[in-house]
Design a protein around this motif. Structure first.
Motif, PDB file in Angstrom:
ATOM      1  N   UNK A   1       2.543  -4.660   9.985  1.00 32.94           N
ATOM      2  CA  UNK A   1       1.957  -4.997   8.678  1.00 32.94           C
ATOM      3  C   UNK A   1       0.900  -6.075   8.888  1.00 32.94           C
ATOM      4  N   UNK A   2      -0.284  -5.916   8.286  1.00 36.63           N
ATOM      5  CA  UNK A   2      -1.348  -6.914   8.487  1.00 36.63           C
ATOM      6  C   UNK A   2      -1.069  -8.214   7.740  1.00 36.63           C
ATOM      7  N   UNK A   3      -1.583  -9.301   8.292  1.00 37.44           N
ATOM      8  CA  UNK A   3      -1.575 -10.606   7.633  1.00 37.44           C
ATOM      9  C   UNK A   3      -2.959 -10.809   7.038  1.00 37.44           C
TER      10      UNK A   3
ATOM     11  N   UNK B   1      -8.285 -10.256   7.221  1.00 39.92           N
ATOM     12  CA  UNK B   1      -7.099  -9.960   8.032  1.00 39.92           C
ATOM     13  C   UNK B   1      -7.183 -10.763   9.328  1.00 39.92           C
ATOM     14  N   UNK B   2      -6.181 -11.582   9.574  1.00 35.67           N
ATOM     15  CA  UNK B   2      -6.231 -12.475  10.739  1.00 35.67           C
ATOM     16  C   UNK B   2      -5.036 -12.302  11.672  1.00 35.67           C
ATOM     17  N   UNK B   3      -4.245 -11.273  11.473  1.00 31.89           N
ATOM     18  CA  UNK B   3      -3.092 -11.067  12.353  1.00 31.89           C
ATOM     19  C   UNK B   3      -2.219  -9.946  11.851  1.00 31.89           C
ATOM     20  N   UNK B   4      -1.058  -9.790  12.498  1.00 34.52           N
ATOM     21  CA  UNK B   4      -0.121  -8.729  12.129  1.00 34.52           C
ATOM     22  C   UNK B   4       1.300  -9.149  12.463  1.00 34.52           C
ATOM     23  N   UNK B   5       2.232  -8.683  11.634  1.00 32.36           N
ATOM     24  CA  UNK B   5       3.667  -8.825  11.901  1.00 32.36           C
ATOM     25  C   UNK B   5       4.206  -7.481  12.344  1.00 32.36           C
TER      26      UNK B   5
ATOM     27  N   UNK C   1      -4.839  -1.666  15.834  1.00 34.46           N
ATOM     28  CA  UNK C   1      -5.298  -0.711  14.817  1.00 34.46           C
ATOM     29  C   UNK C   1      -5.053  -1.249  13.413  1.00 34.46           C
ATOM     30  N   UNK C   2      -3.887  -1.858  13.209  1.00 34.98           N
ATOM     31  CA  UNK C   2      -3.562  -2.379  11.883  1.00 34.98           C
ATOM     32  C   UNK C   2      -4.487  -3.532  11.512  1.00 34.98           C
ATOM     33  N   UNK C   3      -4.756  -4.432  12.451  1.00 29.50           N
ATOM     34  CA  UNK C   3      -5.640  -5.566  12.165  1.00 29.50           C
ATOM     35  C   UNK C   3      -7.062  -5.084  11.903  1.00 29.50           C
ATOM     36  N   UNK C   4      -7.494  -4.082  12.658  1.00 31.03           N
ATOM     37  CA  UNK C   4      -8.846  -3.562  12.484  1.00 31.03           C
ATOM     38  C   UNK C   4      -9.013  -2.855  11.139  1.00 31.03           C
ATOM     39  N   UNK C   5      -8.013  -2.049  10.763  1.00 25.49           N
ATOM     40  CA  UNK C   5      -8.108  -1.262   9.523  1.00 25.49           C
ATOM     41  C   UNK C   5      -7.597  -2.008   8.295  1.00 25.49           C
ATOM     42  N   UNK C   6      -6.704  -2.973   8.492  1.00 26.38           N
ATOM     43  CA  UNK C   6      -6.076  -3.657   7.369  1.00 26.38           C
ATOM     44  C   UNK C   6      -5.007  -2.843   6.690  1.00 26.38           C
ATOM     45  N   UNK C   7      -4.625  -1.692   7.267  1.00 26.75           N
ATOM     46  CA  UNK C   7      -3.617  -0.815   6.695  1.00 26.75           C
ATOM     47  C   UNK C   7      -2.314  -0.907   7.492  1.00 26.75           C
ATOM     48  N   UNK C   8      -1.158  -1.014   6.803  1.00 28.95           N
ATOM     49  CA  UNK C   8       0.128  -1.102   7.523  1.00 28.95           C
ATOM     50  C   UNK C   8       0.508   0.228   8.154  1.00 28.95           C
ATOM     51  N   UNK C   9       1.468   0.158   9.086  1.00 30.60           N
ATOM     52  CA  UNK C   9       1.893   1.345   9.821  1.00 30.60           C
ATOM     53  C   UNK C   9       3.419   1.381   9.887  1.00 30.60           C
ATOM     54  N   UNK C  10       4.007   2.570   9.653  1.00 31.27           N
ATOM     55  CA  UNK C  10       5.451   2.773   9.734  1.00 31.27           C
ATOM     56  C   UNK C  10       5.751   3.893  10.711  1.00 31.27           C
ATOM     57  N   UNK C  11       6.569   3.603  11.716  1.00 28.80           N
ATOM     58  CA  UNK C  11       7.089   4.617  12.650  1.00 28.80           C
ATOM     59  C   UNK C  11       8.605   4.598  12.487  1.00 28.80           C
ATOM     60  N   UNK C  12       9.112   5.513  11.630  1.00 29.77           N
ATOM     61  CA  UNK C  12      10.528   5.486  11.266  1.00 29.77           C
ATOM     62  C   UNK C  12      11.429   5.740  12.463  1.00 29.77           C
TER      63      UNK C  12
END
Length: 623
Positions: A314-316, A322-326, A272-283
C-alpha cells in the motif's frame, strides 16, 4: 358392510355409518335375545367401525409426528446457528449440517469423534480449557474458539454450552450452539488496531517513532511481517523497517531482508506501487510465484524461510505525493488477505503517512523557528546600536532652541520609538512561541497598576475627545503575583487600541472585578466593533484589531495573549459590529493569610467612578 369398503371411506362417511349402526342397534337390540346371532353381528359391525376409526386416527397422528420430525430435522440441520451434542468427555454425539459446514467436515465423519480433533488444527488447549469450565461450573458456559480451517482460513466460533441433566441429576451431555463471530471479532480487532494507532498522533520528534508504533500495533495483530520502504532525501528508495512476528525470523531474516530493498531497475511490487500510487493485493502466493519474486538465490532462500503466503503493498501518500510503501505479509498465522483486509491496510497506510508527514513538518518548523530566532537576535542586535545613536541625536535636536530642529527631532524620536517597539515586539513574540518569556514577578496591588496606566492614557483620551472611566470593587486587598511591566504592557495595548479605534465623542470603560480566586480586567469601547469573521483570529500573529488600522505590527494582541497565559490567566474578546468591543483578561489573585504582611499599597478607596478632568477620583488615582 365389507372391511375393504370401510378402508375406502372418508372419516366423515365412517362417522355417518357408525351412527347408523348405533341407531339400528338401539332399535333392534331390545327385540333380540342376547343369544340371537343377528345381535352379535350388529355388535361386531359396530366394533369394526370403532377399530377402523382408531386406526385411522393413529395413522393420522403418526403422519403428523413424521411431518413434525421432518420439520424439526430441517430446522435443526439448516438452522443459521450450528448445533451439536457432546458427551461429558467432549465427543460429538449429534451435529447439524450448519455446524459441519462451519468445521468444513462431513457430518458422518464428525459423529463419534472428539471435538478436540477439530480444534487441533489451531489450539486444542482452548477447547480443553472450555470443557474444564463446563465440568467445573455446571451451568451455561460461553467461550470463543479460534480454528484454522482449510478453505476459509482462521475462523472464530463462539461455543455456548448448556448441560443436559437426567432425572437423577447427573450430567449426561452438553447441548452446544456454535456461532461464527469471525466478522464481529474482525470488526472489533480493526477498531482496537486503529485506536492503538492513534498513539502516532502524539507529535513524535523522529521519523522512526511513528513507524515503530505502527509495527508494534500491526505485528502480529494484522500481519506476520511488516516492511516499510521510504524515498530518502536523495530520491532513493530505502528499506527502513522489517518487523517479523516470530522472534526467530526477526533475529535471522530481518537484516538480510533489509538489504534487498528495491534498487534502481528492479521491478518489485513496492517500486510499482510507489510509481503508480495504486495499492496491490496478492491473496495467495504459491511457492513458484514466491521464487520468481527473488532477485537471486540468496534472496529466494530468505523468502522461503520467511514462508510468505499472502501480501498487500500500500502506498504512503500525503498532499498528493507518494513517498513510500507499506508491505503487509502473512506466514505462520495461515491468514489469507481479502478485500476487507485490503481496505483496512489502506486506512493504516493513510494514518502512517500522515504521522510521518507531521514529523517532517514539525522538523521543518523547528528548523525554521531556530533560523528565525537567530535572524531576530542578529537583526535586533545590529539595529539597536544605530537606533540608539538616532535616538540620542533626536533628543539633542528636540532640545535645540531652533523650533524647526525641535520639530524634526520630535519626529525622528517618534519614528525611532516605533522602530524600537517593533524590535521589542518581534523579540517578545519569539520568546512567547519558544516558551522563554521572562517574567519578573512580585506582589502588586491592582490599584497601583491602574493608576499608572490611566496616568499615561488620560491625556491621549482627552486629545481625541474621548471619555475614559474606570470601575474597581471597594476592597482593601486585591493583590497579584505578576510582572508589573508585562501587565502594564497588556493594559497599555488594550487601552491604546480602544483609543485608536474609537471615534471622537466615544467612551472607553476600564473595569476590574473579583471572580472567586482571580481578578478580571475588561476594557470596553464604543468603537465600530470587530467583524464576526475576524473574532476567531483576533489574537493571531500579524492580525490587527481592525482592517482600517494603518499602523502597528499586528503583534500586540498576540503578545498580550502570551503574557496573560504565562501568568496563568485567560484572555478573550466580545464584540458587536456597530456597537463596540470588550476585551477581557483574568489573573490569579494572591489570597492573604492572617499575619501575612501586605505589599505597600495606596490608601485610596477602590470604588471608582468616571474619570473627569480635575475630578476627585482623578486626583486620587494620579497623585
Amino acid at each position: 358392510m365389507a372391511s375393504e369398503n370401510f378402508e375406502k371411506m372418508s372419516r366423515t362417511a365412517l362417522i355417518r355409518e357408525l351412527k347408523k349402526a348405533q341407531d339400528a342397534q338401539r332399535r333392534f337390540v331390545t327385540d333380540l335375545d342376547t343369544l340371537d346371532p343377528r345381535r352379535a353381528m350388529y355388535e361386531l359391525e359396530i366394533h369394526q367401525n370403532e377399530l377402523e376409526m382408531q386406526n385411522r386416527e393413529l395413522r393420522e397422528s403418526q403422519q403428523r409426528l413424521e411431518d413434525a420430525q421432518a420439520r424439526y430435522s430441517d430446522l435443526y440441520n439448516f438452522a443459521p446457528v450450528g448445533y451439536c451434542t457432546l458427551d461429558p468427555e467432549g465427543y460429538i454425539q449429534e451435529i447439524n449440517l450448519t455446524a459441519s459446514a462451519m468445521l468444513e467436515t462431513p457430518r458422518e465423519r464428525l459423529i463419534g469423534k472428539s471435538f478436540r480433533t477439530v480444534a487441533a488444527r489451531s489450539n486444542p488447549l482452548q477447547f480443553d480449557a472450555h470443557m474444564k469450565r463446563c465440568r467445573e461450573e455446571g451451568e451455561r458456559v460461553t467461550n470463543d474458539l479460534t480454528l484454522v480451517l482449510k478453505q476459509g482460513g482462521p475462523r472464530t466460533l463462539r461455543l455456548i454450552c448448556e448441560p443436559m441433566i437426567n432425572h437423577s441429576g447427573v450430567r449426561t451431555a452438553y447441548r452446544v450452539a456454535l456461532i461464527d463471530v469471525t466478522e464481529e471479532k474482525r470488526f472489533e480487532d480493526e477498531l482496537q488496531l486503529l485506536s492503538n494507532l492513534a498513539e502516532m498522533s502524539n507529535s513524535p520528534l523522529q521519523h522512526s517513532q511513528p513507524l515503530e508504533v505502527a509495527a508494534r500495533v500491526v505485528v502480529p495483530a494484522f500481519a506476520d511481517l511488516l516492511k516499510v520502504d521510504l524515498i530518502n532525501e536523495e530520491g532513493k528508495l530505502e528499506r527502513v523497517l522489517v518487523k517479523f512476528a516470530e522472534p526467530g525470523k526477526q533475529k535471522t531474516l530481518a537484516e538480510p531482508m533489509k538489504n534487498y530493498a528495491p534498487r534502481p531497475g528492479w521491478k518489485t511490487a513496492q517500486a510499482k506501487v510507489i510509481e503508480s500510487g495504486e495499492p496491490m493485493l496478492l491473496a495467495e502466493i504459491p511457492d513458484i510465484v514466491r521464487d520468481r519474486m527473488a532477485h537471486d538465490e540468496t534472496h529466494a532462500g530468505i523468502l522461503r524461510a520467511a514462508g510468505i503466503r499472502s501480501i498487500m503493498v500500500v502506498p504512503l501518500t500525503t498532499r498528493g505525493r507518494t513517498f513510500g510503501a507499506l508491505t503487509f505479509a502473512t506466514a505462520e498465522s495461515g491468514r489469507c488477505y481479502s478485500s476487507a483486509h485490503f481496505r483496512l491496510a489502506q486506512t493504516i497506510a493513510g494514518r502512517v503517512a500522515m504521522a510521518i508527514d507531521n514529523v517532517r513538518l514539525f522538523s521543518e518548523r523547528t528548523r525554521a523557528v531556530a533560523a528565525r530566532d537567530t535572524i531576530l537576535a542578529v537583526v535586533s542586535h545590529d539595529l539597536r546600536n544605530p537606533l540608539n545613536a538616532i535616538q540620542l541625536k533626536a533628543h539633542l535636536m528636540s532640545n535645540s532652541p531652533d523650533s524647526q530642529r525641535r520639530s524634526e527631532g520630535d519626529f525622528i524620536a517618534r519614528r525611532a520609538g516605533e522602530m524600537n517597539r517593533l524590535i521589542e515586539d518581534l523579540l517578545d513574540i519569539s520568546s512567547i512561541e519558544a516558551g522563554r518569556l521572562r517574567l519578573e514577578k512580585s506582589r502588586q496591588a491592582v490599584l497601583r497598576l491602574l493608576k499608572e496606566v490611566l496616568a499615561v492614557w488620560k491625556p491621549h483620551a482627552a486629545q481625541n475627545s474621548l471619555g475614559l472611566d474606570c470601575e474597581c470593587p471597594d476592597e482593601d486587598e486585591l493583590d497579584l503575583n505578576c510582572d508589573p511591566n508585562r501587565i502594564l504592557q497588556v493594559l497599555n495595548n488594550l487601552i491604546g487600541n480602544a483609543i485608536k479605534f474609537t471615534g471622537p465623542g466615544g467612551t472607553i470603560h476600564v473595569r476590574v472585578e473579583r471572580r472567586a480566586n482571580e481578578v478580571c480586567f475588561s476594557v470596553t469601547d464604543s468603537g465600530p466593533g470587530i467583524p464576526e469573521a475576524d473574532l476567531p483570529h483576533i489574537f493571531d500573529r500579524f492580525t490587527r484589531a481592525s482592517k482600517s488600522a494603518s499602523r502597528g505590527t499586528g503583534l500586540g494582541l498576540s503578545i498580550a495573549k502570551g503574557i496573560v497565559e504565562a501568568h496563568g490567566g485567560r484572555i478573550w474578546v466580545e464584540s458587536q459590529a456597530g456597537v463596540g468591543s470588550t476585551f477581557y483578561f483574568t489573573l490569579p489573585l494572591i489570597l492573604s493569610t492572617p499575619g501575612e504582611p501586605n505589599a505597600p499599597r495606596s490608601t485610596a478607596r477602590r470604588g471608582m467612578s468616571p474619570v473627569e478632568p480635575g475630578g476627585p477620583i482623578q486626583q486620587n488615582l494620579l497623585k
